[in-house]
Scaffold this motif. Structure first.
Motif, PDB file in Angstrom:
ATOM      1  N   PHE A 169      49.488  44.833  47.918  1.00 54.98           N
ATOM      2  CA  PHE A 169      49.945  43.607  48.577  1.00 54.98           C
ATOM      3  C   PHE A 169      48.773  42.812  49.190  1.00 54.98           C
ATOM      4  CE2 PHE A 169      54.440  45.473  49.530  1.00 54.98           C
ATOM      5  CZ  PHE A 169      54.701  45.481  48.176  1.00 54.98           C
ATOM      6  N   LEU A 170      47.954  43.503  49.986  1.00 58.71           N
ATOM      7  CA  LEU A 170      46.882  42.777  50.695  1.00 58.71           C
ATOM      8  C   LEU A 170      45.919  42.029  49.770  1.00 58.71           C
ATOM      9  CD1 LEU A 170      45.668  44.744  53.811  1.00 58.71           C
ATOM     10  CD2 LEU A 170      46.754  42.520  53.676  1.00 58.71           C
ATOM     11  N   PRO A 171      45.443  42.664  48.697  1.00 61.51           N
ATOM     12  CA  PRO A 171      44.517  41.906  47.833  1.00 61.51           C
ATOM     13  C   PRO A 171      45.145  40.637  47.270  1.00 61.51           C
ATOM     14  CG  PRO A 171      44.464  44.245  47.275  1.00 61.51           C
ATOM     15  CD  PRO A 171      45.585  44.060  48.248  1.00 61.51           C
ATOM     16  N   PHE A 200      32.446  43.630  50.016  1.00 63.04           N
ATOM     17  CA  PHE A 200      33.224  44.867  50.105  1.00 63.04           C
ATOM     18  C   PHE A 200      34.308  44.885  49.026  1.00 63.04           C
ATOM     19  CE2 PHE A 200      37.014  47.053  51.781  1.00 63.04           C
ATOM     20  CZ  PHE A 200      36.507  48.345  51.816  1.00 63.04           C
ATOM     21  N   ALA A 201      34.981  43.729  48.896  1.00 64.03           N
ATOM     22  CA  ALA A 201      36.077  43.645  47.926  1.00 64.03           C
ATOM     23  C   ALA A 201      35.556  43.779  46.496  1.00 64.03           C
ATOM     24  CB  ALA A 201      36.831  42.331  48.095  1.00 64.03           C
ATOM     25  N   MET A 202      34.312  43.300  46.266  1.00 67.88           N
ATOM     26  CA  MET A 202      33.739  43.329  44.924  1.00 67.88           C
ATOM     27  C   MET A 202      33.553  44.760  44.413  1.00 67.88           C
ATOM     28  SD  MET A 202      33.043  40.394  43.464  1.00 67.88           S
ATOM     29  CE  MET A 202      31.498  40.312  42.565  1.00 67.88           C
ATOM     30  N   LYS A 203      33.393  45.672  45.353  1.00 70.64           N
ATOM     31  CA  LYS A 203      33.174  47.057  44.935  1.00 70.64           C
ATOM     32  C   LYS A 203      34.393  47.598  44.197  1.00 70.64           C
ATOM     33  CE  LYS A 203      29.677  48.678  48.100  1.00 70.64           C
ATOM     34  NZ  LYS A 203      29.348  49.617  49.155  1.00 70.64           N
ATOM     35  N   ARG A 204      35.560  47.212  44.660  1.00 74.00           N
ATOM     36  CA  ARG A 204      36.846  47.485  44.015  1.00 74.00           C
ATOM     37  C   ARG A 204      37.172  48.964  43.859  1.00 74.00           C
ATOM     38  NH1 ARG A 204      38.975  42.800  41.766  1.00 74.00           N
ATOM     39  NH2 ARG A 204      40.373  43.949  40.422  1.00 74.00           N
ATOM     40  N   LEU A 260      52.443  45.508  35.476  1.00 66.92           N
ATOM     41  CA  LEU A 260      51.006  45.777  35.644  1.00 66.92           C
ATOM     42  C   LEU A 260      50.549  44.945  36.835  1.00 66.92           C
ATOM     43  CD1 LEU A 260      49.735  45.685  31.944  1.00 66.92           C
ATOM     44  CD2 LEU A 260      50.375  47.662  33.326  1.00 66.92           C
ATOM     45  N   PHE A 261      49.715  45.505  37.691  1.00 69.13           N
ATOM     46  CA  PHE A 261      49.297  44.785  38.894  1.00 69.13           C
ATOM     47  C   PHE A 261      48.354  43.644  38.489  1.00 69.13           C
ATOM     48  CE2 PHE A 261      49.906  49.270  40.324  1.00 69.13           C
ATOM     49  CZ  PHE A 261      51.156  49.047  40.867  1.00 69.13           C
ATOM     50  N   PRO A 262      48.727  42.409  38.835  1.00 70.15           N
ATOM     51  CA  PRO A 262      47.974  41.269  38.301  1.00 70.15           C
ATOM     52  C   PRO A 262      46.553  41.145  38.838  1.00 70.15           C
ATOM     53  CG  PRO A 262      49.607  40.545  39.909  1.00 70.15           C
ATOM     54  CD  PRO A 262      49.850  42.000  39.677  1.00 70.15           C
ATOM     55  N   HIS A 263      46.295  41.731  40.020  1.00 69.46           N
ATOM     56  CA  HIS A 263      44.952  41.575  40.602  1.00 69.46           C
ATOM     57  C   HIS A 263      44.014  42.692  40.157  1.00 69.46           C
ATOM     58  CE1 HIS A 263      47.067  44.355  43.127  1.00 69.46           C
ATOM     59  NE2 HIS A 263      45.960  44.694  43.746  1.00 69.46           N
ATOM     60  N   LEU A 264      44.531  43.640  39.386  1.00 70.32           N
ATOM     61  CA  LEU A 264      43.693  44.723  38.887  1.00 70.32           C
ATOM     62  C   LEU A 264      43.478  44.545  37.384  1.00 70.32           C
ATOM     63  CD1 LEU A 264      45.297  47.857  40.632  1.00 70.32           C
ATOM     64  CD2 LEU A 264      43.457  46.405  41.459  1.00 70.32           C
TER      65      LEU A 264
END
Lengths: 572, 206
Positions: A184-186, A265-269, B88-92
């Motif tokens: 959810f957060l991303p 930080f987010a780029m690390k994924r 499928l999760f769209p942000h991944l």
């Protein structure tokens, strides 16, 4: 018609940008600024209080919203948050100051147990670290960010997508905490960037709250700049202008830096795709594992009953929900306490410490308010006029312009709210001076119209644009004219967002201090101006009465919007 | 190693959505659940998965691998699901979606499993692609593989082929069934389409 109307918003705004930018070239102002003894300490204080309050607000808002999402408490949140939003920042600062000051309500409560006979030697308001300022900002900004989050999460498409994604993630072994963090957060965070920027900018550059409750030695940088801008000396004015630009650049620099760190930080994924942890407890190592024992124990109590766990996500989820409810109830309680303190104080003539109840009650403060209601009337008139004008501007635009052009107005609106008010006001003041608008009713009206229109456009554009076009097609087939369609079909169906946007516009206008004070040039007085002036005096009942007057009309507007915005039908 | 339902039914207040159902799904067996719209097929799957939405509630037992799942939160039940949408999760990316359900462990091992999964899907080089860039069939296969990589003890299929066109539908159906049977996973399938019923498979009606 829409374009000339929109110019009422766009022209003064662009003029403000232009004249604010011109301040950059006043070298005398810059030279004076950099030898100001409180420049760095004030700036440091402003940026730290801004960063801390924005971080705490977003953390609290996310904790509350994630804990209450899709529980039975969720439907009640919008109305409760709406009521909190209606309380102007200034009124909250005044109320909180009365609550936490050494002779305030909290100290009197503590005195019941400690036996204090005199107020404790606390520095609870105007403290050197800005803690009171941070507290009042967090209490005000948490509901704002909650409101943004609730608006996002309550969108039909988001609800549908998140419900499906949640079910998929649960079936892959992720619990609600993991789902919030990784799913959810991303997806929500990119939509929170602008609101967060607005919150940080506001917190780092706020003037009225800082004057009421903020540190004084050194004061936050915005109040130093504000004092310079209001000074009669031209050199101080120039220093103030340079200071406003410098503060804006510093705020922008810190915002970019923080955003860069978050992005890095987010780029690390890596953290996004970490495997599930919830699965671990279903593979008990034996019949004595904790989860196994817990399941067996609970089965004894609830045999043959398969309780659903979707709403709260099991015991851990219920804990999160409990924490969220606890936090939210405390925020609500603070609003109630602040209101109660203000009401009581407005009637208190003699209220010696440590008594919990005033010794003598009197209507004196209220009689004084009614004997000279000009500030109240001016505020009501300006708020009513700007809200009505803004709604006309926005509807005319949305009805006549293609949606792709909204981006420009949204960008201008976001800039009007994202840039420090002190900088915009400075530009506005210089533009209005040139146009002979300072000290006039038109100038005061336009100064209020900019933030009101900006907020209302941001709030209204999305629901207005998502209105189902089939209604229009259907009405056209019934030979319904455009005005008739608007009045009998579209506005009634959109009355909830229209009324909510109007209530927000009204509240925004009612709380304006910085632009009103400078543009009115002493000719007009509004409630925030009177309230700020009163806080530096000793008449507490009158200050409390003015703070309540600041709160009441916006609150009534929100209650009216919530009441009259209720649908009696369903379009499903 | 089976999925057992004992007198399982779902209620809304006092009214029962479907009659109590007792059923044993053996390893590798795919049992099809059919019934009219609104008969409670999806509620049955939600009751098994443990995520019935309020105000629905379930009565009865769900036993998986010999263990009663009562009071076990849905995320800990080790029951995989496929839905009408691939979800499928769209942000991944494709690779990140596949890693999402994979058990925690050393990075090298997880990456090796991912590589194998992509090879199996014939999607090598697609790991950094976003889900929306895949075709419908590719998305369905990734969704299935994502569920299988989580190593579920049972699977629930909620009309997973209903949104696919006819040609793709039979291909994906065979692909899915062969994977589930190969791994001996007991499976409950909800569908409206009789063609979805596996050859020789049991059908129950609710």
């Amino acid at each position: 018609m829409a374009l000339p109307l929109m110019l009422l918003f766009v022209f003064p705004l662009i003029a403000s940008f232009f004249f604010a930018a011109r301040s950059i070239f006043d070298l005398a102002g810059w030279a004076a600024l950099f030898i100001h003894p409180q420049l760095w300490s004030g700036l440091q204080l402003s940026l730290i209080t801004g960063l801390v309050s924005a971080s705490l607000s977003v953390l609290a808002a996310l904790l509350i919203v994630s804990g209450l999402y899709q529980t039975k408490w969720w439907p009640r949140i919008p109305s409760q948050v709406g009521a909190m939003l209606a309380v102007p920042h200034l009124a909250m600062a005044i109320g909180l100051a009365f609550l936490i000051m050494p002779s305030g309500f909290i100290a009197r409560g503590v005195a019941m147990f400690t036996g204090w006979q005199t107020p404790p030697n606390w520095i609870s308001t105007h403290d050197p670290y800005g803690l009171a300022l941070v507290a009042s900002l967090v209490i005000k900004e948490t509901p704002f960010l909650m409101w943004i989050l609730v608006s996002i999460l309550n969108r039909e498409d988001v609800q549908r997508n998140f419900a499906g994604q949640r079910a998929a993630a649960v079936s892959l072994g992720h619990d609600m905490k993991s789902i919030w963090l990784r799913i959810f957060l991303p997806q929500i965070l990119p939509k929170l960037i602008w609101p967060l920027l607005v919150v940080f900018t506001y917190a780092a550059t706020v003037v009225d709250m800082a004057l009421v409750i903020g540190p004084t030695q050194p004061p936050p940088f915005a109040t130093i700049v504000w004092a310079d801008i209001n000074d009669a000396d031209i050199l101080y004015n120039a220093r103030g202008a340079a200071g406003a630009v410098f503060l804006s650049l510093a705020v922008a620099g810190v915002a970019v830096l923080v955003w860069g760190l978050v992005k890095a930080f987010a780029m690390k994924r890596e953290w996004l795709m970490t495997g599930p942890t919830a699965r671990d407890i279903i593979r008990p190592s034996g019949p004595f594992s904790t989860s196994w024992r817990r399941a067996e124990l609970l089965r004894g109590v609830h045999n043959f009953t398969l309780l659903h766990t979707s709403g709260e996500g099991g015991p851990k989820g219920r804990m999160r929900s409990l924490l969220a409810r606890f936090l939210f109830s405390k925020v609500l309680l603070l609003y109630l306490l602040v209101t109660a303190t203000l009401i009581l104080l407005s009637f208190a003539i003699l209220w010696p410490f440590p008594q919990l109840w005033p010794q003598t009650l009197s209507m004196a403060a209220w009689l004084r308010v009614w004997s000279n209601p000009s500030a109240l009337i001016t505020s009501l008139l300006v708020a009513g006029a700007t809200t009505a004008t803004a709604i006309a501007i926005i509807i005319a635009w949305l009805e006549s312009q293609p949606q792709r052009r909204d981006k420009l107005i949204l960008l201008l609106s976001a800039s009007a709210l994202g840039l420090p008010a002190i900088l915009l006001t400075l530009g506005q003041y210089r533009a209005f001076l040139l146009l002979n608008l300072t000290g006039t009713a038109t100038g005061l009206f336009l100064a209020h119209l900019i933030p009101v229109t900006a907020y209302m456009f941001i709030v209204l554009a999305a629901p207005y644009r998502s209105f189902d076009p089939r209604w229009r097609a259907s009405a056209s087939g019934l030979l319904c004219s455009v005005p008739k369609f608007l009045w009998t079909i579209k506005f009634p169906l959109l009355k909830a967002p229209l009324l909510a946007a109007s209530a927000i516009g009204f509240a925004v206008s009612f709380g304006q201090y910085v632009p009103a004070q400078l543009i009115a040039a002493g000719r007009y007085s509004t409630l925030p101006m009177e309230a700020v002036t009163l806080t530096s005096g000793t008449n507490r009942p009158l200050t409390a009465a003015f703070a309540l007057l600041l709160m009441a009309p916006p609150l009534l507007a929100f209650i009216a919007a919530a009441h009259f915005g209720k649908s009696r039908w369903s379009t499903a | 190693m089976s999925l057992v339902l004992e007198k399982l039914s779902v209620y809304l207040g006092d009214s029962r959505i479907f009659e109590p159902l007792s059923l044993t799904v053996a390893q590798g067996e795919i049992v099809t659940v059919m019934g009219a719209s609104g008969s409670g097929k999806t509620s049955l799957l939600s009751a098994v998965a443990g995520d019935l939405p309020e105000p629905l509630y379930a009565v009865g037992l769900v036993i998986l691998q010999g263990r009663d799942l009562t009071r076990i939160p849905p995320e800990s039940r080790r029951i995989g699901r496929l839905f009408q949408d691939d979800l499928l999760f769209p942000h991944l990316t494709v690779g990140e979606n596949l890693l999402f359900g994979m058990a925690r462990g050393p990075k090298i091992e997880r990456q090796a499993m991912l590589k194998m999964a992509l090879q199996h899907l014939e999607l090598e080089g697609f790991e950094n692609r976003e889900p929306h860039t895949l075709s419908g069939g590719q998305r369905s296969r990734v969704a299935l593989m994502r569920a299988l990589l989580a190593k579920p003890d049972a699977m629930l299929l909620d009309e997973p082929f209903s949104k696919l066109d006819k040609t793709l539908r039979s291909t994906i159906r065979e692909y899915t069934y062969s994977h589930l049977q190969e791994r001996n996973i007991p499976t409950l399938l909800v569908t409206h389409d009789p063609e979805d019923v596996p050859t020789g498979g049991r059908v129950i009606y609710v």
